[in-house]
Design an enzyme around this catalytic site. Sequence first.
Site, PDB file in Angstrom:
ATOM      1  N   TYR A 234      -1.582  -1.126  10.801  1.00 21.89           N
ATOM      2  CA  TYR A 234      -1.892  -1.644   9.456  1.00 21.89           C
ATOM      3  C   TYR A 234      -0.719  -1.383   8.512  1.00 21.89           C
ATOM      4  CZ  TYR A 234      -3.656  -1.788   4.695  1.00 21.89           C
ATOM      5  OH  TYR A 234      -3.786  -2.049   3.349  1.00 21.89           O
TER       6      TYR A 234
ATOM      7  N   SER B 214       0.833  -1.201   0.000  1.00 23.16           N
ATOM      8  CA  SER B 214       0.000   0.000   0.000  1.00 23.16           C
ATOM      9  C   SER B 214       0.866   1.249   0.000  1.00 23.16           C
ATOM     10  CB  SER B 214      -0.861  -0.018   1.264  1.00 23.16           C
ATOM     11  OG  SER B 214      -1.426   1.247   1.488  1.00 23.16           O
TER      12      SER B 214
ATOM     13  N   LYS C 116       2.074  -4.031   6.603  1.00 20.20           N
ATOM     14  CA  LYS C 116       2.399  -4.098   5.163  1.00 20.20           C
ATOM     15  C   LYS C 116       3.905  -3.978   4.962  1.00 20.20           C
ATOM     16  CE  LYS C 116      -1.554  -4.785   3.490  1.00 20.20           C
ATOM     17  NZ  LYS C 116      -1.833  -6.010   2.737  1.00 20.20           N
TER      18      LYS C 116
END
Length: 335
Positions: A148, A124, A152
């Site tokens: 989050y 992302s 990643k």
Amino acid sequence: MKVLVTGGAGYIGSHTVVLLIEAGYEVLVFDNFCNSSRESIRRVEKIVNQEITVIEGDIRNRDDLRNVFEKYAISTVIHFAGLKAVGESVEKPLKYYDTNVNGSAVLFEVMAEHNCKSIIFSSSATVYGDPHTTPILENFPLFVTNPYGRSKLMVEEILRDIYVSDNEWKIVLLRYFNPVGAHESGTIGENPNGIPNNLMPFIAQTAVGKREILSVFGDDYDTKDGTGVRDYIHVVDLSRGHVQALERISSFRDPMTINLGTGTGYSVLEMIKAFEKVSEKKVPYKIVPRRAGDIATCFADPSYAKKVLDWEATKTIDEMCKDSWHWQSKNPNGY
Ligand code: NAD
Ligand code: UDP
């Protein structure tokens, strides 16, 4: 060639499965349906007019994965499975590290056991944090601000370490900007649980009358109109990027890290305006204070994707809004 798509029942996964089948790949979907439903797969089957093999399982469960790799000769895994709500990741960090990091590590371990060493991973643009300048290139410094994003980045780093230990691995890390839109049929699309966190589903639900009013998070950013600017990319363009990556992955030597964005930033107010135009619906909104953790501007330099994947986004902001609206108005309550 058999491709395993983890998280294939989800938003981006389901659109990618359509394009993979249309491109002639044999696809297996692996999903635990914690954030999706079997209905999305039934609709994909209608679009492509064929049955899809679906395995219900959890990426954290070695036996679930071993059963799949023992039964099928899988050449590449496209790994979408994971949790994606930034706010929830702040509240429940261990849940995110367990699914996104531990689950990915279990998957890579089972892949190696079965000599499947080819992976395309959903990363992302959040790994860039608040970039010092835009457009964003792949070699910009990485900075994450929530669990989050950290999950990643950790998986990116795990994959780079795996390559150092065994350079037979073929690895593509795709850093997505802001996926929006839906398949042009209006039969599959984004189906958030409860109140949407993201802008586009919130706009669409407001236009269809499910939400009263959209809150615009801040109009005092240093941007063209004061509202946040993002690189919205049509989910079908994004999915096509995966097909291009799959076609080239065996020819890549080193792990490849590639932005998938359009290269153009639109503000929140521009998105509202574009949506109102194509839907012919009013989207009532009010300006509220900034949302914690948001940045002013984020858009990609997509030239590396053009060079190494021969890929570029082609769909316009009007098409993104039109297809989101088509999906939302045909399916006001989702699947
Ligand atoms: P999604 O939630 O619609 O799809 C994820 C799928 O993974 C769901 O079908 C869910 O049921 C499945 N899943 C979750 N945990 C699992 C587990 N333990 N085992 C098996 N399956 C599991 O999300 P999406 O928008 O399609 O995103 C796909 C991937 O792309 C995610 O990894 C996400 O972090 C990443 N990503 C998404 C965005 C975005 O804005 N949508 C942006 C950047 C990156
Ligand atoms: N946004 C907004 N209202 C909402 C949701 C989002 O004004 O209800 C804004 C947000 O501040 C950001 C942009 O829309 O500037 C995109 O937000 P989204 O959550 O969709 O994506 P991300 O924050 O991950 O870029």
